[in-house]
Design a protein around this motif. Sequence first.
Motif, short mmCIF file in Angstrom:
data_model
loop_
_atom_site.label_atom_id
_atom_site.label_comp_id
_atom_site.label_asym_id
_atom_site.label_seq_id
_atom_site.Cartn_x
_atom_site.Cartn_y
_atom_site.Cartn_z
N GLY A 366 -52.83 -82.76 -94.54
CA GLY A 366 -52.27 -82.61 -93.20
C GLY A 366 -51.59 -81.27 -93.02
N ALA A 367 -50.80 -80.85 -94.04
CA ALA A 367 -50.12 -79.56 -93.96
C ALA A 367 -51.13 -78.42 -93.93
CB ALA A 367 -49.17 -79.40 -95.14
N ALA A 368 -52.21 -78.55 -94.70
CA ALA A 368 -53.26 -77.52 -94.71
C ALA A 368 -53.89 -77.38 -93.34
CB ALA A 368 -54.31 -77.87 -95.76
N LEU A 369 -54.14 -78.50 -92.66
CA LEU A 369 -54.71 -78.45 -91.31
C LEU A 369 -53.73 -77.79 -90.34
CD1 LEU A 369 -56.45 -81.94 -91.04
CD2 LEU A 369 -57.57 -79.70 -91.01
N ARG A 446 -50.34 -61.37 -101.88
CA ARG A 446 -49.77 -61.89 -100.63
C ARG A 446 -49.95 -63.40 -100.61
NH1 ARG A 446 -49.73 -58.90 -95.98
NH2 ARG A 446 -51.24 -60.25 -94.97
N ILE A 447 -48.89 -64.09 -101.05
CA ILE A 447 -48.92 -65.55 -101.15
C ILE A 447 -47.75 -66.12 -100.37
CG2 ILE A 447 -48.83 -67.54 -102.71
CD1 ILE A 447 -49.96 -65.77 -104.90
N VAL A 448 -48.01 -67.16 -99.61
CA VAL A 448 -46.97 -67.91 -98.89
C VAL A 448 -46.90 -69.30 -99.48
CG1 VAL A 448 -46.25 -68.86 -96.67
CG2 VAL A 448 -47.27 -66.59 -96.77
N LEU A 449 -45.68 -69.77 -99.75
CA LEU A 449 -45.48 -71.09 -100.35
C LEU A 449 -44.67 -71.96 -99.40
CD1 LEU A 449 -45.50 -73.12 -102.70
CD2 LEU A 449 -43.49 -71.96 -103.61
N ILE A 450 -45.19 -73.13 -99.07
CA ILE A 450 -44.50 -74.11 -98.22
C ILE A 450 -44.52 -75.44 -98.96
CG2 ILE A 450 -44.38 -75.22 -95.95
CD1 ILE A 450 -46.08 -72.93 -94.84
N ASP A 451 -43.34 -75.95 -99.28
CA ASP A 451 -43.28 -77.18 -100.09
C ASP A 451 -41.95 -77.89 -99.85
OD1 ASP A 451 -44.01 -79.12 -101.91
OD2 ASP A 451 -43.28 -78.00 -103.64
N HIS A 452 -41.93 -79.18 -100.15
CA HIS A 452 -40.71 -79.98 -99.97
C HIS A 452 -40.26 -80.65 -101.26
CE1 HIS A 452 -42.32 -84.27 -99.93
NE2 HIS A 452 -43.41 -83.52 -100.06
N HIS A 453 -40.97 -80.43 -102.35
CA HIS A 453 -40.60 -81.06 -103.61
C HIS A 453 -39.43 -80.33 -104.27
CE1 HIS A 453 -44.86 -82.41 -103.18
NE2 HIS A 453 -44.32 -83.54 -103.59
N ARG A 454 -38.65 -81.08 -105.04
CA ARG A 454 -37.58 -80.45 -105.80
C ARG A 454 -38.18 -79.48 -106.81
NH1 ARG A 454 -32.43 -84.30 -107.08
NH2 ARG A 454 -32.11 -85.09 -104.98
N ARG A 455 -37.62 -78.31 -106.85
CA ARG A 455 -38.19 -77.25 -107.66
C ARG A 455 -38.11 -77.58 -109.14
NH1 ARG A 455 -36.82 -70.75 -107.29
NH2 ARG A 455 -37.78 -70.16 -109.27
N GLY A 456 -39.20 -77.31 -109.86
CA GLY A 456 -39.24 -77.49 -111.30
C GLY A 456 -39.25 -76.15 -112.01
N SER A 457 -39.33 -76.20 -113.34
CA SER A 457 -39.31 -74.97 -114.13
C SER A 457 -40.57 -74.13 -113.93
CB SER A 457 -39.14 -75.30 -115.62
OG SER A 457 -40.16 -76.20 -116.05
N GLU A 458 -41.69 -74.77 -113.63
CA GLU A 458 -42.94 -74.05 -113.34
C GLU A 458 -42.97 -73.72 -111.86
OE1 GLU A 458 -47.80 -74.57 -113.87
OE2 GLU A 458 -46.47 -76.29 -114.07
N SER A 474 -41.33 -84.24 -95.94
CA SER A 474 -42.71 -83.92 -96.31
C SER A 474 -43.00 -82.47 -95.95
CB SER A 474 -43.69 -84.84 -95.56
OG SER A 474 -43.47 -84.72 -94.15
N THR A 475 -44.09 -81.96 -96.49
CA THR A 475 -44.52 -80.61 -96.12
C THR A 475 -45.02 -80.60 -94.69
OG1 THR A 475 -45.18 -80.27 -98.43
CG2 THR A 475 -45.96 -78.67 -96.83
N GLY A 503 -49.24 -87.37 -92.72
CA GLY A 503 -48.56 -86.82 -93.89
C GLY A 503 -47.10 -87.20 -93.93
N ILE A 504 -46.43 -87.14 -92.76
CA ILE A 504 -45.03 -87.56 -92.70
C ILE A 504 -44.90 -89.05 -92.99
CG2 ILE A 504 -43.03 -87.78 -91.18
CD1 ILE A 504 -43.99 -85.29 -89.69
N SER A 505 -45.82 -89.84 -92.44
CA SER A 505 -45.75 -91.29 -92.61
C SER A 505 -45.91 -91.71 -94.07
CB SER A 505 -46.84 -91.97 -91.76
OG SER A 505 -46.66 -91.70 -90.39
#
Length: 665
Positions: A366-369, A446-458, A474-475, A503-505
């Motif tokens: 859904g986020a990709a769309l 040139r990279i864009v990052l969009i995320d909602h997860h808690r950040r990890g070491s990677e 959600s993203t 995606g939100i649901s």
Amino acid sequence: MGNKRFSKLFIPDTKIHLGIMTLLVMIIAYYNLLIGSIGILLLVYFVYYNFKTQYNRKEMWTKYIEDLSYNMDSVTKYAVLNMPIPLVVIEFDGTISWYNAKFSEMIHTKDILEKSIEDLISSLHMNQIFEQKENAIIEVDINEKHYKILYDIVKTSKAYDERYMIMMYFIDHTNFENLKIKYNDERPVVILVQIDNYDDVLKDTAEEDRPLVIAEMNKKISIWGSRMNAIVKQHQKDHYIMILEHQYLDMLEAKKFTILDEVREIQRGNKIPITLSIGVGASGKTLSQTYEYAKAAMDLSLGRGGDQAVVKKISTLNFYGGKTKAVEKSNKVKARVIAHALRQLIDQSKFVIIMGHKFPDMDSLGAALGVYRAALNRGKDAYIILDKVNDEVKNLWEHIKEKGKYNFITSEEAISKMSEEALLVVVDTHRPSFTQCPELLNKRERIVLIDHHRRGSEFIDQAVLIYLEPYASSTCELVSEILQYMDEKIHIEKIEAEALLAGISVDTKNFSFKTGVRTFEAASWLRRVGADTTNVRQFFQDDLKTFVAIADVVKNAKEIRKNMALSICAKEMENTSLVVAQAADELLNIRGITASFVLGVRENDEIIISGRSLGDINVQLILEKLGGGGHLTVAGTQLTGMTVEEATDKLEQSIDEYLEEGEQS
């Protein structure tokens, strides 16, 4: 070389002299026999005298060499017996054959012949010698002293005995080790402290109580620093920096950073609990590098939702706290800033490639769309990487195919298409190894990052624009907000709005978990632009086989710890990922269950684990120990190279560690 030979002619040599004399005597005897006879007698005497002199000289030289060898042997014996360092000779089985006085003094024991060295020195094991390389150094502690052991394997060869023995030399390294410990203890540690919800706390506090709240926060942090003899400096209203010695860091980690709980318990008229984010930098080569470690740790702490401490020591990361939900940010300024920055990046690019995570779910697709639509609205071509359609998005994929106008490409096609003029947007994951095509990250700056997860070491460190908000449901929620600020007149297709709402649901479990005001605002906007909730519900419909499989997993569940349920999905299932995730959700509907874990096996023998919680148990911290991640209430991980039974044991061990840490904190 010729000059050397010529110079030898002038060096006195008795044989040459005798030869010349013999020649002259023969000449004289030829002319005068009487004088020649006298010369011959003298010549015979000289020959005899020369022979005797040479013989005596040889005898003296031989005696000198023998005396020298004897003296050297005596010196060697004396040196070994009176060596200023401990020395011991042992057999291959560890039996002591010989030792000097210093060795006896070192271990405070006498009469130790034929005893085992392992019994006398408990920290020394013979396997250490045989398993290491030749001339390796072994370190042991003896009577509160630290020694380095140098050893040689010697072959003794006699007519009646031939064997191998080991000579050990004990070098006292205590002073160096003490200096090393003192150096490490006194190395600087940098701690950055930030109050997560400073403005929100004061906003909901009565004006007359605000000074009390501020004073109490400063007092708590100052007292915490004084316990460690630290320098504490408040450089902004909600930011602090501390510098302390490394010896106090072990104490902080042992106590799990109790300052997190102390600050949360402040009650001076504030209605909202106060939370801290702490970034600790240690073991840097320089103070500036240690500070950079602390900043990286702080970014990680904030990226994981705050209310926790992150300790960074060179390449290792340790996490403490993080057992509360991320606080929702009511301010949308950041979303507006990100939207404008993304719009500029899209305008500067020739085309856009969008990539989610492996085994995409509704939130990822859904986020990709949504990003796809943002690119089209700016007049740019866009492509979505999708290698395989799994069961979780199968229904949504069928609806998308009906439209027939979306550019989906494989990872191989994306690699061949990627160029310097392209923009790569990664959604719903920040871990490079979890993306659809990790190789693509190395081909693009040139990279864009969009995320909602808690950040990890990677983490995808090379991104030029990062929108990582763990408070968001959600993203798709984040992308929905971005779309609202991208253009004045927003155009979005009905299927795209429905995919974002789906995606939100799915990530909020139909708006029952991790749902804030901004979540409902995003859903309301999607509804206004055409999303049909009936169609969204159809995306989640399962066939009868899947429904029965989920029921079987729930039926076979067992309670492993208090209020925790565990179940295993049958290996022969085709849509394992979907069954495992939904079964974990269903287990939370059982009265008394506050956390659930379901294991399943994919076709490639990869074991997946889905964890769900009502909020009391942080499933992210549990599954993070197994290499996974997610949120406090929703998390997952993948394991390879082991059986389901082994994975279950690891999971239960991780749960026990989490519970023990909770009791200690």
